[in-house]
Design an enzyme around this catalytic site. Structure first.
Site, PDB file in Angstrom:
ATOM      1  N   ARG A 209       0.836  -1.203   0.000  1.00  0.00           N
ATOM      2  CA  ARG A 209       0.000   0.000   0.000  1.00  0.00           C
ATOM      3  C   ARG A 209       0.869   1.251   0.000  1.00  0.00           C
ATOM      4  O   ARG A 209       1.880   1.323   0.705  1.00  0.00           O
ATOM      5  CB  ARG A 209      -0.944   0.000   1.205  1.00  0.00           C
ATOM      6  N   ASP A 210       0.447   2.228  -0.820  1.00  0.00           N
ATOM      7  CA  ASP A 210       1.158   3.499  -0.907  1.00  0.00           C
ATOM      8  C   ASP A 210       1.059   4.232   0.429  1.00  0.00           C
ATOM      9  O   ASP A 210       0.002   4.276   1.057  1.00  0.00           O
ATOM     10  CB  ASP A 210       0.550   4.341  -2.040  1.00  0.00           C
ATOM     11  N   ILE A 211       2.144   4.825   0.847  1.00  0.00           N
ATOM     12  CA  ILE A 211       2.185   5.507   2.143  1.00  0.00           C
ATOM     13  C   ILE A 211       1.405   6.828   2.108  1.00  0.00           C
ATOM     14  O   ILE A 211       0.994   7.340   3.150  1.00  0.00           O
ATOM     15  CB  ILE A 211       3.661   5.735   2.563  1.00  0.00           C
TER      16      ILE A 211
ATOM     17  N   GLU B  60       8.842  10.022  -8.582  1.00  0.00           N
ATOM     18  CA  GLU B  60       9.620  10.397  -7.390  1.00  0.00           C
ATOM     19  C   GLU B  60      10.613   9.312  -7.007  1.00  0.00           C
ATOM     20  O   GLU B  60      11.720   9.608  -6.588  1.00  0.00           O
ATOM     21  CB  GLU B  60       8.690  10.604  -6.189  1.00  0.00           C
TER      22      GLU B  60
ATOM     23  N   HIS C 159       7.464   1.293 -10.775  1.00  0.00           N
ATOM     24  CA  HIS C 159       6.292   0.866 -10.008  1.00  0.00           C
ATOM     25  C   HIS C 159       5.024   1.254 -10.738  1.00  0.00           C
ATOM     26  O   HIS C 159       4.952   2.282 -11.406  1.00  0.00           O
ATOM     27  CB  HIS C 159       6.293   1.456  -8.598  1.00  0.00           C
TER      28      HIS C 159
ATOM     29  N   HIS D 252       1.047   2.119 -10.180  1.00  0.00           N
ATOM     30  CA  HIS D 252       0.052   2.531  -9.188  1.00  0.00           C
ATOM     31  C   HIS D 252      -1.287   1.887  -9.553  1.00  0.00           C
ATOM     32  O   HIS D 252      -1.765   2.035 -10.687  1.00  0.00           O
ATOM     33  CB  HIS D 252      -0.166   4.045  -9.214  1.00  0.00           C
TER      34      HIS D 252
HETATM   35  P1  DGP Z   1       5.882   8.175  -8.127  1.00  0.00           P
HETATM   36  O1  DGP Z   1       5.586   9.648  -8.079  1.00  0.00           O
HETATM   37  O2  DGP Z   1       5.176   7.492  -9.262  1.00  0.00           O
HETATM   38  O3  DGP Z   1       7.369   7.876  -8.076  1.00  0.00           O
HETATM   39  O4  DGP Z   1       5.217   7.571  -6.814  1.00  0.00           O
HETATM   40  C1  DGP Z   1       5.928   7.261  -5.664  1.00  0.00           C
HETATM   41  C2  DGP Z   1       4.921   6.810  -4.631  1.00  0.00           C
HETATM   42  O5  DGP Z   1       5.626   6.132  -3.605  1.00  0.00           O
HETATM   43  C3  DGP Z   1       4.147   7.940  -3.950  1.00  0.00           C
HETATM   44  O6  DGP Z   1       2.755   7.805  -4.247  1.00  0.00           O
HETATM   45  C4  DGP Z   1       4.407   7.771  -2.468  1.00  0.00           C
HETATM   46  C5  DGP Z   1       4.981   6.374  -2.373  1.00  0.00           C
HETATM   47  N1  DGP Z   1       5.994   6.197  -1.359  1.00  0.00           N
HETATM   48  C6  DGP Z   1       7.106   6.956  -1.179  1.00  0.00           C
HETATM   49  N2  DGP Z   1       7.840   6.488  -0.155  1.00  0.00           N
HETATM   50  C7  DGP Z   1       7.169   5.396   0.309  1.00  0.00           C
HETATM   51  C8  DGP Z   1       7.442   4.473   1.366  1.00  0.00           C
HETATM   52  O7  DGP Z   1       8.449   4.547   2.093  1.00  0.00           O
HETATM   53  N3  DGP Z   1       6.529   3.483   1.552  1.00  0.00           N
HETATM   54  C9  DGP Z   1       5.407   3.370   0.790  1.00  0.00           C
HETATM   55  N4  DGP Z   1       4.576   2.361   1.054  1.00  0.00           N
HETATM   56  N5  DGP Z   1       5.134   4.209  -0.236  1.00  0.00           N
HETATM   57  C10 DGP Z   1       6.004   5.218  -0.453  1.00  0.00           C
END
Ligand code: DGP
Length: 118
Positions: A30-32, A96, A101, A103
């Protein structure tokens, strides 16, 4: 820690995450910072920085990422109403974390894919 190693450390279990699926090629968690009630990231276990870096040898992994997205959408109960899958690539794509990855986002109407800027 560089961003490039962040998801690799989640895959290896070194960093905690709410992991919802794992197999020999991909891991999903799950996205944080969720953008919707369901927001899951599906990543290759072997780090590929961006979609621009994939090669023919990655086809099985890329296919698995999509099939797992479809299965998780069903499992999470959003398949019938619909959902969105997205891959951000490099700077203009808003990426980022430089570990490829996908989504999987759903659980509410998501609106247009992009806001029109005029
Ligand atoms: P992008 O912008 O496509 O690179 O999305 C990166 C996503 O990663 C963003 O929606 C937040 C998520 N994210 C960043 N750091 C972490 C983390 O440490 N754990 C989790 N579960 N998600 C993270």
């Amino acid at each position: 820690m560089t961003q490039a190693t962040l998801f690799a450390r989640i895959v290896s279990g070194e960093l905690p995450a709410d992991i919802v699926y794992r197999d020999d090629l991909v891991t999903a968690f799950r996205d944080i910072r969720p953008l919707a009630p369901i927001h899951i990231l599906i990543v290759p276990n072997r780090a590929i920085p961006t979609l621009a870096d994939v090669s023919v040898g990655d086809e099985a992994t890329l296919g698995r990422m999509l099939r797992v997205a479809s299965a998780l959408a069903r499992q999470e109960g959003v398949a019938e109403d619909g959902y969105r899958v997205m891959i951000n690539c490099r700077d203009h794509g808003g990426q980022e974390v430089y570990h490829l990855h996908l989504h999987l986002v759903g659980g509410r109407p998501l609106g247009p894919m992009l806001a029109r800027s005029r």
